[in-house]
Structures are given as structure tokens and as C-alpha cells.
Motif scaffolding. Sequence first.
Motif, mmCIF file in Angstrom:
data_model
loop_
_atom_site.group_PDB
_atom_site.id
_atom_site.type_symbol
_atom_site.label_atom_id
_atom_site.label_comp_id
_atom_site.label_asym_id
_atom_site.label_seq_id
_atom_site.Cartn_x
_atom_site.Cartn_y
_atom_site.Cartn_z
ATOM 1 N N LYS A 11 54.268 -2.054 19.274
ATOM 2 C CA LYS A 11 54.566 -3.477 19.310
ATOM 3 C C LYS A 11 54.019 -4.196 18.090
ATOM 4 O O LYS A 11 54.280 -5.362 17.878
ATOM 5 C CB LYS A 11 53.973 -4.086 20.581
ATOM 6 N N TRP A 12 53.232 -3.489 17.363
ATOM 7 C CA TRP A 12 52.706 -4.078 16.133
ATOM 8 C C TRP A 12 53.733 -3.922 15.034
ATOM 9 O O TRP A 12 54.330 -2.869 14.859
ATOM 10 C CB TRP A 12 51.405 -3.371 15.745
ATOM 11 N N SER A 13 53.960 -4.998 14.314
ATOM 12 C CA SER A 13 54.905 -4.921 13.217
ATOM 13 C C SER A 13 54.231 -4.245 12.030
ATOM 14 O O SER A 13 53.214 -4.711 11.537
ATOM 15 C CB SER A 13 55.344 -6.329 12.839
ATOM 16 N N ARG A 33 54.884 -3.991 9.006
ATOM 17 C CA ARG A 33 55.110 -4.429 7.634
ATOM 18 C C ARG A 33 54.024 -5.345 7.101
ATOM 19 O O ARG A 33 54.116 -5.875 6.024
ATOM 20 C CB ARG A 33 56.465 -5.127 7.533
ATOM 21 N N ASP A 34 53.018 -5.580 7.885
ATOM 22 C CA ASP A 34 52.015 -6.545 7.455
ATOM 23 C C ASP A 34 50.821 -5.870 6.797
ATOM 24 O O ASP A 34 50.704 -4.672 6.799
ATOM 25 C CB ASP A 34 51.582 -7.375 8.651
ATOM 26 N N TRP A 91 44.078 -6.807 14.609
ATOM 27 C CA TRP A 91 44.863 -6.690 15.843
ATOM 28 C C TRP A 91 44.276 -5.605 16.739
ATOM 29 O O TRP A 91 44.073 -5.794 17.930
ATOM 30 C CB TRP A 91 46.307 -6.371 15.467
ATOM 31 N N VAL A 127 42.904 -6.167 20.516
ATOM 32 C CA VAL A 127 43.549 -5.465 21.626
ATOM 33 C C VAL A 127 42.533 -4.563 22.326
ATOM 34 O O VAL A 127 42.478 -4.485 23.549
ATOM 35 C CB VAL A 127 44.755 -4.657 21.117
ATOM 36 N N LEU A 183 46.860 -3.875 28.753
ATOM 37 C CA LEU A 183 47.159 -4.805 27.669
ATOM 38 C C LEU A 183 47.970 -5.988 28.158
ATOM 39 O O LEU A 183 48.259 -6.899 27.410
ATOM 40 C CB LEU A 183 47.932 -4.074 26.574
ATOM 41 N N ASP A 184 48.313 -5.967 29.435
ATOM 42 C CA ASP A 184 49.271 -6.934 29.918
ATOM 43 C C ASP A 184 48.764 -8.358 30.036
ATOM 44 O O ASP A 184 49.497 -9.298 29.843
ATOM 45 C CB ASP A 184 49.785 -6.519 31.308
#
Lengths: 196, 695
Positions: free
Chosen positions: A66-68, A70-71, A79, A83, A107-108
Motif C-alpha cells: 500500500k506504500w507508494s 515512488r517517493d 511510514w 505503521v 493495521l486497520d
Amino acid sequence: MQDIPETRASLVLRIRDPNDQQAWNEFVRLYQPVVYRVARSRGLQEADSMDLVQTVFVAIAGSIGKWSPRDERTRFRNWLLRVAKNATLNALTRRPQAQVAEAADLLDEVAAPDPQSETLIELEYRRQLFIRASEMVRGDFTEDTWRAFELTAVEGFSSEAAAQELGKSIGTIYAARSRIIKRLSEAVHNLEEQYK
Amino acid sequence: MNSCNCELRNAKAYLEGELSPVQEREYLELLDSCPGCREHLEMVAVGDQDIGDFRRFLASGSRTDFHAFNSQDLPADESGKNAADLPFLVQQIVDSLQPTDSPDSMGRIDNFEIKGVVGSGAMGVVLKAKDASLDRIVALKVMTPSLAASGTARSRFEREAKAAAAVHHPNVVAIHGVQTAAKLPYLVMPYLKGNSLHRRVQTQGPLSVPEVLRVGSQIAAGLAAAHRQGVVHRDIKPSNIMLDDGVEAAIITDFGLARIVDEATMTRTGVISGTPEFMSPEQARGELTDSQSDLFSLGSLLYMLCTGYPPFRAETSFGVLRRITDDTPKPIRQLNPEIPTWLCTIVEELQQKDPQDRPSAAEAQSTLEACLAHVYQPEQALLPERFREVSPRSRPVNFRFVLLGTIAMIATLTLFALAFLNEGNDDSSTKSKHSPTGLMPTTIEAEGSQDRVYKTMKLSFPDEKKRGKLIVDINRGFIDVKTHKSPEVIVEVLYPPKAKNRTQPGALPQQFSPSYDLYRKKESNSIKIDTYNQDYPLNLRIKVPEMVDLDLDNYLDGYLRVEGVSGKIRANSQHSDITLKNISGSAEGSSYNGHIVVSFRTLAVDARLDFESYNGSIDVSLPENASLTTAIYAGRGTFGSIFELTAPSPDDMELSWLRELSKTEYSVGLINGGGIPLRIECAKGKVSLRKSKGH
């Protein structure tokens, strides 16, 4: 603390960027002992603590998709840190009723407010930064230099006692300890920055 | 320091490695002779680092795992003691252990191999240990060194522990042994698995009526057995009652022990270390107490089991004490209407200010047992006679069903009415109004990017699944999610983005792909939105008809706005502001760092309001005609301080946090109004609650 191979294996599948893999590996090394010690501090047995570490890291690994990707690296680490903290809090508060709860569940939700566990996590995280930093810089100093630092800054001996113990002059003790304090402080700071 | 200039730059140069070998040798010699230079060097090296951290974090003792403590055992925070200090106490005791040969043991006390730390409290630390001679796991309660230093406390400990050891009852913790000759006196008890009653109420709220009766009668039975032996507990409170795992038997712990601490510290400082909330009036006044004191505490405990809150609450320990001696607690049924009148009467009888007016433990036990039998078998077992006239339609269970049924009916009607209003107000739902089973496949319509609306997407869910997934690629900006009575969701992505709290205003970040999992649960017709990307602000505006469940855990900024929910809404976020506007029904919301603003259009009959913010503010607006009977404030803080609610006049609903409290859980404050429980939690910031001017 041994490593937990399953976590790593599942991870490799999820993280394609080698930089992120590196970040993850470093994170695991840094944070697993934190989770472990917090769990132990909360009264869990050795084996249960290991289970909890595993659950938390499986949960984090599972959410990495779920982590993008591209950062920037630093953001990934930050992050991870947040988490992991949430997952640890959730894992602790859900015990023992939901011990077998799905890892992903951790994580919900907003972590249940648990000020003491949070304080503990912060404390153990900070401790781990120091431990990790000392592992990193230790090789750069001679045994005697390090010992001078340990005796005075860590074990609380006076500089005079340390000088006598090591057969060094008091100036040498000060010099040794100051150099290490400076290096360690920098290393801790750098580690901290990586996760900001 | 005579001939030395003690220049700081020498220290800097040395640490930076800028000195030549010759200069360095000279500098080291200087260090040997000049304390001033040594100080400079240290100062430069340490910088703004806390020098104590090295010892704190790197000392081998500190790296072991002995920092356990139990929340329920913590003393109230008035003492200014914070949680981080506690491991020190544990450490002190762990340090005092004798060495052991056993590899999985932390150390030894006499014949006990210490396996771990269970918890710590004001009196001492509880250790898990293996009794080597009997090969069983036990708990050792070890007195703190500071307390052990007091001769009075030691002898009290010995006397009380020996008396308590004589009590044998399934609802009283057994004492296997007492060792008072040791450097730190200790007790040997069975190792109990399970939670304390305090934790149970904390995590699950008030107990059901049968549970209250069951736990109450068990505690009363344990007390009766102890009182027969002349043993008084003196500190009956939920955290001293353990619920044994599995069998769920209530077991009273710490007989006669906990208040030793008070007596030791009060005489020194006049300060009470533990929570006084369950004390009896005679204890509060510092008078002599007998067994009837425990009955008052039992009453207060039952009150908490019924309502979730202790009966006497105030800003300070002394405020609590004054209320215990002078005030009557708020009627239980105002806090929990499900509690039958006769149970309230039982509690009131126990809470009589005059010890002589309270029932004995044995009497309380038989009353509670009779009522428990009645609850289980209303036909066979009648209530004790004196309760029968109190409530003519006395069967509590049936009464409860009737009440719930009525509420459910009213709620249903309300929902219908509101749904109708909603349809009328909301013209965007017209398209789908006549197709409640409008089972279109998922469609996405894109509109040309005008000034603001960049894309409009319509999403419908096939009936058999009632679940759809929407993935939106956007640059930073708003996402406006609307759903209507039909199973249709409209998502609007607005453009251009708003730069908010960014270092480069207006700079567009790289694309990212948050994924929103929107689906309707079959039963509740709810919508759940899970979001994970936290790196850019996420602004959600949502219109939903019935129920919505939102989690914005990982977002650093942005906001969440929800409009027009007529069922139930739950919104949680870590850092985002939450605005719930024009809603009618129940609402729950929590945000760690965000501000929460809620305005109700109408309040449902059984509405539940529940808001928490740790560092933000909470602002709740109620409809003009709303009547609130009861509002309960409970604050739990993480980092900051808790502010307390003032008691307002019923006419003026303006409330504000008045006072900073400390970190631990706290609850206080009531307002009067009309039957709807309201819970607001805030750690830091302000809360205001007022009647709105209507919409």
C-alpha cells in the motif's frame, strides 16, 4: 534476538526497489528488538514476545504494497516507523483475546490508546537508536578508548577511577570519552533523521 | 587553570580531528593538567545531548527486559510520577535478586527462581516465580525498598499478611507464605492468569446486570469469609479484583495491604498515593475503619460496574474525598437506564454514609445471590420481597426488552423520516431514486477538466456483490465522495489541488495512487473507506445516507468532511481534522492530532456520541430542540494533559475544559439534559458543546 526469516521472505516479494529493500532490512534490524523488548516489558513470555514480533512484522510487510514506492527513501522509513508503532500497540492491546487475529487487522484501526505502551515504545525505540549507533561506531575505536567511554559515561565511574583502571592519564580518559560521545550523538541523530 | 586560556576552539578542533599530531599531543597534555579544558571538551562533545542517555540506554542492566508494569496498579497521577519512572522501581527490585544458576531465570529470592515481572504498584513489585521446592509457578509480591525501610510498614505488612493468609475462600487470593525476615519482605501467592475487573470495565465498559450480580455476590462472599476472621480489606476497588481466566471467578487480592502504603506516606506527607475513589467516608475522614468500610467500597465498585465510572469524581484526590463524605452519587439509571431500580437500591444501601446503615457482607452476599437467581429464572426465583413493591413491573429482563423494542421502533421511524428528508434535500440522488436495485455494472465517467471539477466518477455495485473498488489516480487535491440511497457512489476528484502545509507551495508532487475500498456491507448498508497513503494531504468529503465508517490513520494532514449521515458514523484519523456536518443519528470520532467539529441536524433517540481528540479540539453542535440528560466526559491522554469539563447549568450548554490533569485515565464532569449518553474525550485542547442555531 534472532531474525525472523518468514518476514524477510515475504518482503522480498513485495519490495521491488532495491533501495527500499535496504531500508526495510535496516528497519527490521532496528525495530524488531524494540517490539520484542516492549512485549517482554508488558509481561509476555519469551516465546509469546517472539510471536508478537513476528505478527507485527508480517503485518507491516503485508501492508508494504500500500506504500507508494515512488517517493523518497526517508518517507518510506518514516511510514514504516509509524505503521510499526501502531501495529505494536494494536498487537499488545488485542492480546490475548485476539491472539490469532489476522496480521493485517493490526493495521486497520487507530491504535487503541495505551499511553504506557506508547511511552514504552518511545523509550525502547530511543534505547535501540543508542544501541544501534554504538554497534555502528564501535569498530572505529580501540578497545581501551571504548572502555574509557563505557566506564565513565555508561557505568558511572569517575574519570579518576577509569584512569586508574585503564592505566591512562585523566586527560586521555576525557579525550576518549568525549570523542565517542560526539560520534555516538551524531550517529543517533543521523539514525533518528532517517526515520523522520 | 593558571597558565591555560582554556579555549573552546581547541576542543572543537580536537573533536573534529583538525589538530596535527604534535598539536594533538600538546592538547592531551593540556587536558591532563587543566580541569577547565577538560570541562570545555566535555561541553563541546556533549552538545545538546543528554549525557544521562548513554547510561540510561546503554548500561547492560537497562538493556534487559525488566520494565514491566501494570496499568491498573499505577497510582493516580497527582503525584506527578510518570510511567517512565516506574521501571526504576522494578529495576531496584530486580537488582536486589540473588544470583542463580538457572539460565532462564532473572535471579533468585530464597527458593524462588524469578521468571519475570508481572506488574508493579505502590506497595511493591509482583514477580512471576517458580517455587523450586514444589515445582509450581507462583507470584511473589515484593515490598518496595523505600517501604521496607519503614519499620511500621514492615510490621503492618507482617501482621496483615498473616491475617490474610488465614482466610481460605475461593474468592480470596490464597497466600502460600509470608517472608518478613528478608531484606525486602514478600508474599507468596498463586500466579493468577486473567485480567483485573478494572481492566475489564476499561476495555468493555459497564457489565451486564447478571454479570454485575455474579461478580458482586462473589466479592461479597469473599468479604464475608474474611470478615468472619476479623480481616478487613480496606482497599476494595476494581483493580484489586482479578477475574480468573476461564472460570471467571472474581478473586479479591491485596487484603489489608494496599493501604499500608497510604499510612506510611500519609503520615509523612499528608498525600494519598493511590486512588481514593473507592474509599469509605470514614476512611476519607481518616477515622478508624472496620469491616463495614469494605461494604461501602463494594457499593462504589458495583456502581462502577453498572455505569462504567466511579461514583465520586473530582479534580483532585481531596475533591474526591470531600465528595465521598458529603455527596450522593448521581443516580445510576441516569447513566445507564438498563440497570433495574432494585439493583440501584442495593448499591445505595451499601453506600450509606453511616457504617451501621450498611448491610453486612453476608447480607449483601445473600441479597445479590437472590437477585442473580431471579435474573436467570424470573419465574422460579422471585426478587427479595422488599424489592418487589419498588418496581411493579419488576422483571428486569422483560422490562429491558420492552424498552429496547420501543427504542428500536422509534429509531426505525426516525430513520425512515430522515431518509425521506434526505432524498428531498438531495437532488443529486434523483437519478437513482427509482432504481433501488439499479444494478448497473461499474461505470466511470470522466468530464473535461474545468476550473474545479476534474473528473466525476459514478460507481455502481452489482447487487450480488454489493461491493466495488475504486482506484483513483490524482494529483494532490480533494476527493469528494458522495453516496446516495441507491447503491451508487459518486466520486469527484477536484482540481487544482490545494497546497497545504507544504514546503513548496503549489508544487505538484509526483503522482500517487491511493486506493479507496468502498463497499457496502450487506446487512448495514455501510460504506467503509480505507486509505493508506499518508504522504499527501487527503481531503475527503462524503455524503452518505446511512452508515459510514472511515479510517484515515496514516494521513499526515488533510481533512475529512462528512455531511448528512442519518444513521451512524464512525470517523477516525491520526492527524486529519474531522468535520461531521448536518448529521442525524449517532456519531463517533477520534483524531490524535486533528480538530473535530460535529454538528447535528437532529439527534436520534438512541444516539450515541463519542469523540476523542488527543491534541486537537472538539466542537459539538446540537440541534436547537435537542435535550440531553446526561453527558459524561472521560478523558484519556497520550502525550498531553487532559482537560476537565466544568459542570454547566442545564440552560447553558457551553462547556469548556478547565484544568489540566495528568496522563492517566480520568473521568469527571456531568451536564444535564435528556437521556442521551454523550462521551467526549480530549487530551489537550478545548471542547465546547452548545446548542446550534439550527440549519
